[in-house]
Design an enzyme around this catalytic site. Sequence first.
Site, PDB file in Angstrom:
ATOM      1  N   HIS A 157       0.866  -1.143  -0.075  1.00 30.22           N
ATOM      2  CA  HIS A 157       0.047  -0.075   0.292  1.00 30.22           C
ATOM      3  C   HIS A 157       0.993   1.123  -0.035  1.00 30.22           C
ATOM      4  O   HIS A 157       2.066   1.260   0.569  1.00 30.22           O
ATOM      5  CB  HIS A 157      -0.991  -0.164   1.131  1.00 30.22           C
ATOM      6  CG  HIS A 157      -2.160  -0.715   1.033  1.00 30.22           C
ATOM      7  ND1 HIS A 157      -2.826  -1.296   2.378  1.00 30.22           N
ATOM      8  CD2 HIS A 157      -3.090  -0.754   0.122  1.00 30.22           C
ATOM      9  CE1 HIS A 157      -3.766  -1.768   2.000  1.00 30.22           C
ATOM     10  NE2 HIS A 157      -3.998  -1.565   0.520  1.00 30.22           N
ATOM     11  N   CYS A 253      -2.338   2.927   9.216  1.00 25.29           N
ATOM     12  CA  CYS A 253      -3.356   1.856   8.841  1.00 25.29           C
ATOM     13  C   CYS A 253      -4.569   1.839   9.877  1.00 25.29           C
ATOM     14  O   CYS A 253      -5.511   1.794   9.520  1.00 25.29           O
ATOM     15  CB  CYS A 253      -2.920   0.530   9.002  1.00 25.29           C
ATOM     16  SG  CYS A 253      -1.626   0.174   7.549  1.00 25.29           S
TER      17      CYS A 253
END
Length: 260
Positions: A157, A253
């Site tokens: 990511h 996150c």
Amino acid sequence: MCPPTHFEVTYSINPWMDPGKPVDLSLVMTQWEVLRDRYRALGHTVEVLEPREDLPDMVFAANGATVVDGRVLGARFAFTERAAEADAHLEWFRAHGFTEIHEPAHINEGEGDFAVTSTYLLAGRGFRSSPLSHDEAQEFFGRPVIGLDLVDPRYYHLDTALSVLDDEADEIMYYPGAFSPGSRAVLARLFPDALIAREADAAAFGLNAVSDGRHVLLPQAALGLFEPLRARGFEPIAMDTGELLKGGGSVKCCTQELRA
């Protein structure tokens, strides 16, 4: 933010995500609570998304949507195990008065692969989010989207390889080795004064950080980033997220930013 329920550790090339390492649920809850309370102590409002037992990855709330100027671009997950999280996030936004909501046609994993500055929407691709989601985001938000190719599977990511330090000043930090040569050239051109992270700090999830423009909350193991951040006028705050890292995420996150 969404509290953890239980953790199912999935194998990955990332050394933190080792299925042989047991996860201490009590400790991971404590680490999450410390992060939540630190935000509040710094004067930030924290909204808590109720967890669901069947969706253990909801603790990584950044993936559930991207919010810019009060407009919500929902997520569409790459893997079926997380697909229902997208609806859970959108239900929360609708229940809390957000009206400009777009349910995406193409795969994007929220702020996992979208990073917002005052000028650009930086958009990762290569492992999770589809390149087609970039045009969709640009059309919805009306901001130039800069596509960036991730090429190292440890950085699946964008938020594991790049962090926005000051969105108003378009100031970022990133690890060049996570990106393709062309994307590195683009980042160097757009952000010539960016803080460049070393491999050791990137591997410690040091770029999975959250900044409010002054305070930068980041994993305590990313030791090499603390002095460079102080030299630029930021106040780094070390967070222990060791149990969360076993699930593949850290400070960023766990944090979805609600940009009004």
